[in-house]
Design an enzyme around this catalytic site. Structure first.
Site, short mmCIF file in Angstrom:
data_model
loop_
_atom_site.label_atom_id
_atom_site.label_comp_id
_atom_site.label_asym_id
_atom_site.label_seq_id
_atom_site.Cartn_x
_atom_site.Cartn_y
_atom_site.Cartn_z
N ASP A 82 0.53 -1.59 -0.11
CA ASP A 82 -0.32 0.26 -0.23
C ASP A 82 0.61 1.21 -0.55
OD1 ASP A 82 0.44 -0.30 2.54
OD2 ASP A 82 -0.78 1.27 2.80
N ASP A 85 5.19 -0.05 3.41
CA ASP A 85 5.55 -0.96 4.28
C ASP A 85 5.41 -1.46 3.19
OD1 ASP A 85 3.05 -0.71 3.88
OD2 ASP A 85 2.26 -0.03 5.82
N TYR A 233 -4.91 1.81 10.63
CA TYR A 233 -4.21 1.62 9.64
C TYR A 233 -5.39 2.79 8.17
CZ TYR A 233 -1.18 -0.94 12.02
OH TYR A 233 0.08 -0.70 12.45
N GLU A 479 5.62 9.67 3.37
CA GLU A 479 5.14 8.79 2.94
C GLU A 479 3.96 8.40 1.56
OE1 GLU A 479 4.16 3.77 4.84
OE2 GLU A 479 3.82 6.06 5.74
#
Length: 625
Positions: A82, A85, A233, A479
């Protein structure tokens, strides 16, 4: 993904990419949208999990997670990580595929003209093939692979993973209407994208989409109540929007009236005509539903459902007006530099999604010769498109920091991206395994640039004051995510296409001209000798390379027969430069169409491009079935 994404507020809610640097077409603002598009697609190749294909262009990535699902007795190899990670979260992955499919449907010609339709369809299929494998029973959907908690305790390359690869599923006892609904929407939309090129695969996609919609609607519940590991998340704030979203896409994919009846009959109870929102994202699909259903109305196909569809369109207009700052104060918040600002964590994804949606809505309005009647005055389709462009330009560098937030685009972009694979030397360079803690000690805490550039990843971006800190530990801002990047594929393709039509200038090519064909250019006739095909050979650009004139040749092929053609191969002689949109074969001068174009329907068209100086190449049909 290193953070908990907040739930939405519950109030008012083949042909030209950056093929060569010399050829890069830009807007007056100076941005090469074709290059940005190409890099965006590269990001999805970098995020691939599983067995990588031989032609994967991101050479620092290798095979990973090759036993996903095996402990549960199911093959879940594939799909996308995604973000930075290595968890495969189903909800953002499905939304990303829906966005790419929407681009391939509504901006098909733009992607084709950029020679990126093949890459886009491959990116979509990497997701849909995984969803098909994950849908092991009509009422079972495997919704996640990997454990967020253990994954975030390690800093490792995907090729070295030793963290848990537990798989989590939804079923009738553990429902997830939001995740199942979004996956149904993704498969339905993808079926439309593939239908002109691979009708059998499109049929399979619709088959799974309809089953998943039934599962989502019959067994209702929030997916993160069933897959509790996902709650920290990708928290879901509701599933009603996904049910409407899936039904709307299934209506478009199947033309079955009961799906339209569903969105009409449930318009009020599920919030479709009640929620007036200022966000479009992986969690909140209401604005997308409202724009998608407005298309039916704008095309004059509302019929007996017109009254309810008018209510949907009113909410679509609310979203557009709030972005345009013409909503009597109920507007989307903008940073001082003009960026859509929704929330602190990974905010740029909301700007990308809003921009894409307004570009789509602008097209629908333009085709219907309609306007948006905002509280502070009417807005033309071009106003919506201009807003979409402003967000794209901010992303690419027209902002207070003069920084591109699309990694690898331009010269000034984030170098310490919060991404495990990008921040550790490639396994082909550093072939010793990098352990869980070792990754933090030797790579994460470095203050230097990442050894690998994660091209095309859209990072979280600046805060509400346009401030940005390029630091690997600043995961809120550095990110990249697939759900944030996916909407850019359609947005950049549309901007590139519009620019190609409107701008006569090419960067680094002061003598380039796209308004007129040079007097000494090679001839570009229609060739009709190879019945049943018609060839239209055009020069769509020219520039000077040292003392040599170089031409950008575009060849359109149309099937003039009344039959579907398969396995088309072309003979191309006198070719001295690169060619895009066709694949070479083992035979000299023989090229075949890309894998996604298994068939060319009666009356169907395809395009390829080549670049060379001197006379044009000679194109003829070699064989077909």
């Amino acid at each position: 993904m290193e953070f908990r994404l907040c739930s939405r507020p519950h109030f008012l809610l083949v042909v030209f990419v950056g093929l060569l640097a010399l050829e890069a077409i830009t807007m007056v603002s100076g941005f090469d949208y074709g290059d940005a598009l190409d890099k965006t697609l590269l990001f999805f190749e970098a995020q691939r999990s599983g067995k990588l294909p031989y032609n994967n262009r991101v050479k620092w990535r290798k095979d990973s997670a090759m036993r996903d699902g095996y402990a549960q007795g199911v093959d879940l190899v594939g799909g996308y990580f995604d973000a930075g990670d290595h968890v495969k979260f189903g909800l953002p992955m499905a939304f990303s595929v829906t966005m790419m499919a929407w681009a391939a449907i509504d901006f098909n010609k733009d992607l084709l003209a950029a020679n990126q339709l093949d890459q886009t369809l491959q990116a979509i299929r990497w997701g849909t093939d995984y969803f098909i494998k994950a849908h092991t029973h009509p009422n079972v959907l495997w919704g996640q692979v990997g454990d967020g908690a253990s994954d975030h305790l390690c800093w490792m390359r995907p090729e070295d993973m030793t963290t848990s690869r537990t798989a989590y599923k939804l079923d009738s006892s553990n429902p997830g209407s939001d995740l199942a609904g979004e996956t149904a929407a993704a498969l339905a939309a993808a079926s439309l994208a593939f239908r002109p090129y691979n009708s059998s695969y499109a049929h399979v996609l619709v088959y799974h989409a309809e089953q998943l919609f039934y599962f989502a609607d019959t067994f209702r519940g929030l997916y993160d109540d069933s897959i509790t590991n996902a709650a920290d998340y990708y928290t879901s704030s509701g599933y009603q929007d996904e049910l409407l979203w899936a039904a709307a896409w299934l209506y478009r994919a199947t033309n079955k009236e009961h799906y339209l009846q569903y969105v009409v009959q449930n318009a009020a109870s599920m919030g479709g005509t009640g929620w007036a929102v200022k966000e479009f994202s992986w969690d909140n699909k209401y604005a997308g539903v409202q724009v998608l259903l407005s298309k039916i109305l704008l095309e004059g196909n509302g019929g007996s459902y017109t009254s309810t569809l008018n209510q949907y369109q009113a909410k679509a207009d609310y979203f557009a007006c709030s972005c345009l700052q013409k909503n009597n104060g109920y507007d989307v918040q903008l940073t001082p530099g003009g960026l859509v600002y929704v929330r602190q964590w990974n905010n740029m994804q909301y700007a990308a999604s809003a921009a894409f949606l307004l570009a789509v809505y602008s097209d629908y309005l333009s085709q219907a010769k309609a306007v948006v009647n905002c509280p502070e005055g009417a807005s033309k389709p071009q106003d919506l498109f201009n807003f979409a462009k402003s967000q794209a330009d901010y992303i690419l560098g027209q902002n207070p920091n003069s920084m591109s937030y699309l990694v690898g685009f331009g010269n000034n972009y984030p170098k310490q991206v919060h991404h495990r694979g990008a921040s550790i030397a490639s396994i082909s360079v550093h072939n010793s395994p990098v352990g869980c803690v070792q990754g933090f000690e030797e790579w994460y805490h470095r203050t230097t640039a990442n050894p690998n550039v994660i091209h095309g990843g859209l990072v979280g971006g600046p805060d509400k004051d346009d401030e940005f800190d390029d630091d690997r530990s600043n995961y809120e801002q550095t990110e990249p995510t697939i759900s944030g990047t996916a909407p850019l594929i359609g947005l950049f393709s549309k901007l590139r296409s519009t620019n190609t039509r409107s701008s006569p200038y090419a960067r680094n090519s002061p003598k380039a001209s796209y308004a007129k064909k040079p007097l000494n250019a090679p001839k570009t006739p229609y060739a009709t000798s190879n019945v049943p095909f018609r060839f239209k050979h055009s020069i769509t650009g020219t520039w000077q390379d040292k003392d040599k004139t170089v031409y950008h040749h575009t060849v359109l092929i149309k099937n003039m027969s009344m039959k579907t053609v398969r396995d088309l191969k072309l003979k191309i002689e006198n070719l001295s430069g690169p060619i895009y949109g066709l694949m070479p074969t083992s035979e000299k001068n023989i090229y075949q169409v890309p894998p996604y174009l298994k068939v060319l329907l009666a009356g169907g068209e395809m395009v390829f491009v080549y670049i060379q100086g001197g006379p044009q190449a000679k194109v003829s049909v070699h064989s077909f079935h």
